[in-house]
Design a protein around this motif. Structure first.
Motif, short mmCIF file in Angstrom:
data_model
loop_
_atom_site.label_atom_id
_atom_site.label_comp_id
_atom_site.label_asym_id
_atom_site.label_seq_id
_atom_site.Cartn_x
_atom_site.Cartn_y
_atom_site.Cartn_z
N THR A 8 0.83 -1.20 0.00
CA THR A 8 0.00 0.00 0.00
C THR A 8 0.87 1.25 0.00
N ASP A 9 1.93 1.25 0.78
CA ASP A 9 2.85 2.38 0.78
C ASP A 9 3.48 2.58 -0.60
N THR A 10 3.83 1.46 -1.25
CA THR A 10 4.38 1.54 -2.60
C THR A 10 3.35 2.09 -3.58
N PHE A 11 2.09 1.63 -3.45
CA PHE A 11 1.02 2.14 -4.33
C PHE A 11 0.86 3.65 -4.14
N LEU A 12 0.94 4.11 -2.89
CA LEU A 12 0.80 5.55 -2.64
C LEU A 12 2.01 6.33 -3.17
N ASP A 13 3.19 5.69 -3.19
CA ASP A 13 4.35 6.33 -3.82
C ASP A 13 4.07 6.59 -5.30
N VAL A 14 3.50 5.59 -5.98
CA VAL A 14 3.16 5.75 -7.41
C VAL A 14 2.11 6.84 -7.57
N ALA A 15 1.11 6.83 -6.69
CA ALA A 15 0.07 7.86 -6.75
C ALA A 15 0.68 9.26 -6.58
N ASP A 16 1.59 9.38 -5.63
CA ASP A 16 2.25 10.66 -5.39
C ASP A 16 3.05 11.10 -6.62
#
Length: 252
Positions: free
Chosen positions: A102-110
């Motif tokens: 999830t943290d990695t997914f939010l990195d991509v979103a950012d």
């Protein structure tokens, strides 16, 4: 391979996109909704996320093997906001993986400048239903007002036990990182793959984000599921033999 490995496939420019997550879960509601968006709207694969926390397997398509991964697609509809759609066939197999992915997914979103996060999923009722309500959970009061106007229900203590997996963590970790986030949960029996619940969720998202999609293919799948349910009910009444594998191909 690293514990979390992001492969860059393309780098399109998106304008104030929203993240839409639809991974496997209850009734496959979120996954069906995300896949329908990608089928109905023009999209481009932009990122693939690999992880040692996914199941140790590959998928096979026409004899070609692909390592398990989650995928991000850029969607730029004629109407409405740009979207970054997250889909895939797997969730992490352990708690550490759920948090790390999830943290990695939010990195991509950012990286793509995502302004809001929508997690899509199902909430089980434990029984077959006729009317498909959509329940919501958010991180901001403004989001709650917008979703209430779109027909989303916010009920005390529902879903019982909270929201598990990536959909829940996108709200929890997203809030800590400053992403306004919401989870849209379609009511579903929880026993079967549920196209009707996916459509109910998408109708809300369509209203809030502003795109338009056709629901004919989801309605066709819903008709097929109703036929499966009808056969199951007949078997229960008649104590008939089990249905064929083909009849049960949509049962999750």
């Amino acid at each position: 391979m690293d514990e979390y490995d992001v492969e860059t496939v393309a780098d399109p420019d998106l304008t104030d996109p929203v993240l839409v997550e639809g991974l496997p879960g209850v009734g496959h509601v979120g996954k069906l909704a995300a896949e329908h968006l990608l089928e109905e709207l023009e999209s481009e694969l932009v990122r693939k996320v690999y992880s040692t926390h996914f199941p140790p397997q590959v998928s096979i398509d026409e004899g070609r093997a692909e390592l398990a991964a989650a995928e991000f697609y850029a969607v730029t509809p004629e109407d409405g906001r740009d979207m970054l759609v997250l889909s895939g066939n797997h969730q992490a197999q352990d708690t550490e993986g759920h948090y790390g992915l999830t943290d990695t997914f939010l990195d991509v979103a950012d990286e793509f400048g995502v302004e809001e996060v929508f997690a899509l999923g199902g909430v089980p009722t434990g029984e077959l239903i006729e009317e498909y309500d959509v329940l919501g959970a958010t991180t901001t009061d403004e989001f709650a007002e917008t979703l209430t106007d779109a027909g989303v229900e916010f009920r005390d203590d529902e879903p019982a036990g909270g929201i598990v997996g990536v959909s829940g963590l996108l709200l929890g970790l997203g809030k800590r990182r400053g992403f306004p986030a919401a989870c849209l949960m379609g009511e579903t029996s929880g026993y079967l793959v549920d196209p009707k619940s996916a459509q109910a969720v998408l109708e809300v998202l369509q209203t809030v984000v502003g795109f338009e999609v056709d629901f004919a293919t989801l309605e066709e799948r819903a008709d097929e599921m109703e036929e499966v349910v009808r056969k199951i009910q007949e078997m229960e009444q008649q104590n008939a033999p089990s249905p064929s594998d083909e009849d049960l191909r949509y049962i999750g």
